[in-house]
Design a protein around this motif. Sequence first.
Motif, mmCIF file in Angstrom:
data_model
loop_
_atom_site.group_PDB
_atom_site.id
_atom_site.type_symbol
_atom_site.label_atom_id
_atom_site.label_comp_id
_atom_site.label_asym_id
_atom_site.label_seq_id
_atom_site.Cartn_x
_atom_site.Cartn_y
_atom_site.Cartn_z
ATOM 1 N N ALA A 1 34.528 -3.340 35.485
ATOM 2 C CA ALA A 1 35.689 -4.235 35.522
ATOM 3 C C ALA A 1 36.289 -4.477 34.144
ATOM 4 N N ASP A 2 35.433 -4.553 33.120
ATOM 5 C CA ASP A 2 35.938 -4.830 31.777
ATOM 6 C C ASP A 2 35.997 -3.581 30.902
ATOM 7 N N TRP A 3 35.800 -2.394 31.514
ATOM 8 C CA TRP A 3 35.892 -1.145 30.766
ATOM 9 C C TRP A 3 37.359 -0.802 30.529
ATOM 10 N N GLN A 4 37.637 -0.112 29.429
ATOM 11 C CA GLN A 4 38.999 0.290 29.131
ATOM 12 C C GLN A 4 39.334 1.681 29.662
ATOM 13 N N GLN A 5 38.315 2.455 30.015
ATOM 14 C CA GLN A 5 38.520 3.784 30.573
ATOM 15 C C GLN A 5 37.296 4.180 31.387
ATOM 16 N N GLY A 6 37.462 5.182 32.240
ATOM 17 C CA GLY A 6 36.353 5.649 33.052
ATOM 18 C C GLY A 6 35.330 6.403 32.230
ATOM 19 N N CYS A 7 34.141 6.525 32.758
ATOM 20 C CA CYS A 7 33.032 7.206 32.095
ATOM 21 C C CYS A 7 33.403 8.656 31.765
ATOM 22 N N SER A 8 33.066 9.107 30.554
ATOM 23 C CA SER A 8 33.376 10.483 30.151
ATOM 24 C C SER A 8 32.571 11.492 30.965
ATOM 25 N N HIS A 9 31.337 11.130 31.348
ATOM 26 C CA HIS A 9 30.514 12.055 32.122
ATOM 27 C C HIS A 9 31.005 12.164 33.560
ATOM 28 N N CYS A 10 31.346 11.039 34.183
ATOM 29 C CA CYS A 10 31.935 11.113 35.521
ATOM 30 C C CYS A 10 33.230 11.916 35.476
ATOM 31 N N ILE B 1 36.466 11.222 47.860
ATOM 32 C CA ILE B 1 37.148 10.103 47.223
ATOM 33 C C ILE B 1 36.251 9.517 46.131
ATOM 34 N N ALA B 2 36.850 8.926 45.119
ATOM 35 C CA ALA B 2 36.104 8.221 44.077
ATOM 36 C C ALA B 2 36.248 6.722 44.294
ATOM 37 N N ILE B 3 35.174 5.991 44.018
ATOM 38 C CA ILE B 3 35.183 4.533 44.141
ATOM 39 C C ILE B 3 34.571 3.941 42.877
ATOM 40 N N SER B 4 35.259 2.931 42.319
ATOM 41 C CA SER B 4 34.785 2.280 41.094
ATOM 42 C C SER B 4 34.893 0.775 41.215
ATOM 43 N N GLN B 5 34.205 0.089 40.316
ATOM 44 C CA GLN B 5 34.240 -1.369 40.280
ATOM 45 C C GLN B 5 35.459 -1.891 39.525
ATOM 46 N N ALA B 6 36.083 -1.058 38.733
ATOM 47 C CA ALA B 6 37.246 -1.468 37.947
ATOM 48 C C ALA B 6 38.408 -1.859 38.857
ATOM 49 N N PRO B 7 39.295 -2.733 38.401
ATOM 50 C CA PRO B 7 40.474 -3.080 39.196
ATOM 51 C C PRO B 7 41.381 -1.868 39.355
ATOM 52 N N LEU B 8 42.152 -1.871 40.437
ATOM 53 C CA LEU B 8 42.974 -0.712 40.784
ATOM 54 C C LEU B 8 43.967 -0.348 39.679
ATOM 55 N N PHE C 1 20.620 1.285 32.554
ATOM 56 C CA PHE C 1 21.174 1.895 31.350
ATOM 57 C C PHE C 1 22.632 1.479 31.148
ATOM 58 N N SER C 2 23.201 0.800 32.155
ATOM 59 C CA SER C 2 24.587 0.343 32.102
ATOM 60 C C SER C 2 24.793 -0.625 33.256
ATOM 61 N N ASP C 3 25.931 -1.323 33.245
ATOM 62 C CA ASP C 3 26.246 -2.149 34.407
ATOM 63 C C ASP C 3 26.798 -1.305 35.544
ATOM 64 N N GLN C 4 27.106 -0.021 35.244
ATOM 65 C CA GLN C 4 27.583 0.910 36.253
ATOM 66 C C GLN C 4 26.695 2.147 36.245
ATOM 67 N N MET C 5 26.431 2.703 37.434
ATOM 68 C CA MET C 5 25.601 3.901 37.559
ATOM 69 C C MET C 5 26.340 4.940 38.398
ATOM 70 N N HIS C 6 26.064 6.216 38.122
ATOM 71 C CA HIS C 6 26.751 7.285 38.839
ATOM 72 C C HIS C 6 25.921 7.779 40.019
ATOM 73 N N GLY C 7 26.591 8.390 40.956
ATOM 74 C CA GLY C 7 25.925 8.965 42.107
ATOM 75 C C GLY C 7 26.943 9.479 43.103
ATOM 76 N N CYS C 8 26.446 9.955 44.241
ATOM 77 C CA CYS C 8 27.314 10.503 45.277
ATOM 78 C C CYS C 8 26.708 10.162 46.637
ATOM 79 N N SER C 9 27.544 9.673 47.556
ATOM 80 C CA SER C 9 27.085 9.283 48.884
ATOM 81 C C SER C 9 27.920 9.965 49.960
ATOM 82 N N HIS D 1 35.820 12.936 27.157
ATOM 83 C CA HIS D 1 36.967 13.139 28.031
ATOM 84 C C HIS D 1 37.671 14.400 27.552
ATOM 85 N N ARG D 2 38.172 15.188 28.467
ATOM 86 C CA ARG D 2 38.699 16.490 28.057
ATOM 87 C C ARG D 2 39.891 16.378 27.112
ATOM 88 N N ASP D 3 40.564 15.224 27.076
ATOM 89 C CA ASP D 3 41.668 15.038 26.144
ATOM 90 C C ASP D 3 41.220 14.358 24.850
#
Length: 245
Positions: free
Chosen positions: A88-97, A119-126, A178-186, A239-241
Motif C-alpha cells: 500500500a505504501d510502496w512507490q512501485q511494484g516489486c522488480s522481481h515480480c 490476472i495480477a493482484i496486489s495490496q497497493a491501491p488501484l 522478508f517483507s510485508d508482501q510475498m510473491h506466489g501464484c494461485s 525493472h527493465r527500464d
Amino acid sequence: MATLNTSSGAKPHAVVSHAEWTEARRRLLVKEKEFTRLRDQLNEQRRALPWERVEKAYAFDAPSGKATLADLFDGRKQLVVWHFMFGADWQQGCSHCSFWADGWNGVVEHLKHRDTTLIAISQAPLAKIEAFRKRMGWTFKWVSAANTDFNFDFQASARPEELKAGRVLYNYETVEPFSDQMHGCSAFYRDGDGAIYHTYSTYARGVDTLNVAFQFLDLTALGRDEDWSQPHPSGWVRHRDRYER
C-alpha cells in the motif's frame, strides 16, 4: 582432451571432438527425458490434489469498478492469480515480480483459448497499480485487494501484528517475513453452478518455472550466474527500464 580456462565466470571446461561432445550430450539427454517424465507425473499429482471451496466474498478494486472473485474469471472456467508484491505504501511494484510479468502480455491471449484467465493482484491501491502498469507497458489485467482479506488469506501479505512478531505463514510454514508482501501464484476453478474452488498455490522458488528468462539462462554455459551463498542471489534483477544501458 584440452581444458579451457575462462575469465568470464564459467568454470574450466573440457574441450573435445564433435563425436565426444555428441556422446556426452546423449548421456545427458537420457537424464533430461527422465526428468521430463517425472515432471509429467508431478503435474498429474498436482491436478489430482483435492480442492477447497472459496466461501468468503472478496470485492476487488478494478478499473471497471468493484469486482468479485467470480468476475475475475472473465467468463472462463479457470483463473490463475499472480500475487504481485506491491504494498500500500510502496512507490512501485516489486522488480522481481516485474521480471516475471514482462512475459505475460502475449501469454494471456493463449491462455484464454484454454479457458483460463491470468490476472495480477496486489495490496497497493488501484491508482498506484494503474500508474505502474502504464509505465511498464503491460496490458494484462491487474486489480487491487486493498480492501479485502484476499492477500492475507492466500499468504501474499503480512498483517502488522505478524510483522511485529516476526512470524508469518508463507509457503505452508511459519517463517520470519522478508517483507510485508510475498510473491506466489494461485489457481482457481469455477464450476457450472458458479462455485469457486482453490485448486493450487505455489510460492518462493515454486514459481521458478514461470520465469521464461530463467529457463533460457538455464540452457547456457553461465546459467543464471547467481551466487546462492549470498543472501540475495537474484539481487541483480532490476525493472527493465532501470538497467544501466
